[in-house]
Design an enzyme around this catalytic site. Sequence first.
Site, short mmCIF file in Angstrom:
data_model
loop_
_atom_site.label_atom_id
_atom_site.label_comp_id
_atom_site.label_asym_id
_atom_site.label_seq_id
_atom_site.Cartn_x
_atom_site.Cartn_y
_atom_site.Cartn_z
N CYS A 74 0.83 -1.21 0.00
CA CYS A 74 0.00 0.00 0.00
C CYS A 74 0.87 1.27 0.00
CB CYS A 74 -0.90 -0.04 1.23
SG CYS A 74 -1.74 1.49 1.63
N CYS A 77 0.04 3.72 2.82
CA CYS A 77 0.52 3.16 4.09
C CYS A 77 2.00 3.48 4.29
CB CYS A 77 0.32 1.64 4.13
SG CYS A 77 -1.39 1.09 3.99
#
Length: 154
Positions: A74, A77
Amino acid sequence: PPPPTPDATMRAAAVLALLGCTGAFIIPRAPRTAQAAPRLSMAVLEVGSTTQFDEAIKASGDALVVVDYSTTWCGPCKMIAPKFQELSEKYTNVVFLKVVGDKDADSSAIMKREGVRSVPSFHFWRSGGRLDMINGANLDALEQSIMDYAGATQ
């Protein structure tokens, strides 16, 4: 922020001891300067099983717990991870946990059990109950929620 209270320091020590004994990863903080007063401070603790997760939430007592749910693939993230670490250094009276959902089956099970449907997702806990959640890498909303919920016990 003010230095942690003795109760917060005891909770922090309990969480560190509990997770340290069960193989959790501790993400180290930057070294403190020689002038800084010695005190126990929390780092971001990575939990990898439902047992570790439940024990960390329980050991935190009435302290605010912020859980960062993420994955290795991600992009958002990866972008917010260093900011989450900085928040853990700034708000030492708050317990910061991290669950990396694609690390292994146990971590994935935590995310599934907690109803995480998108990453990054941040869940706020106190006294064993979930208070709120934020989906997405919104640093301003994350820090505002930490200030709002951490301030509720001071």
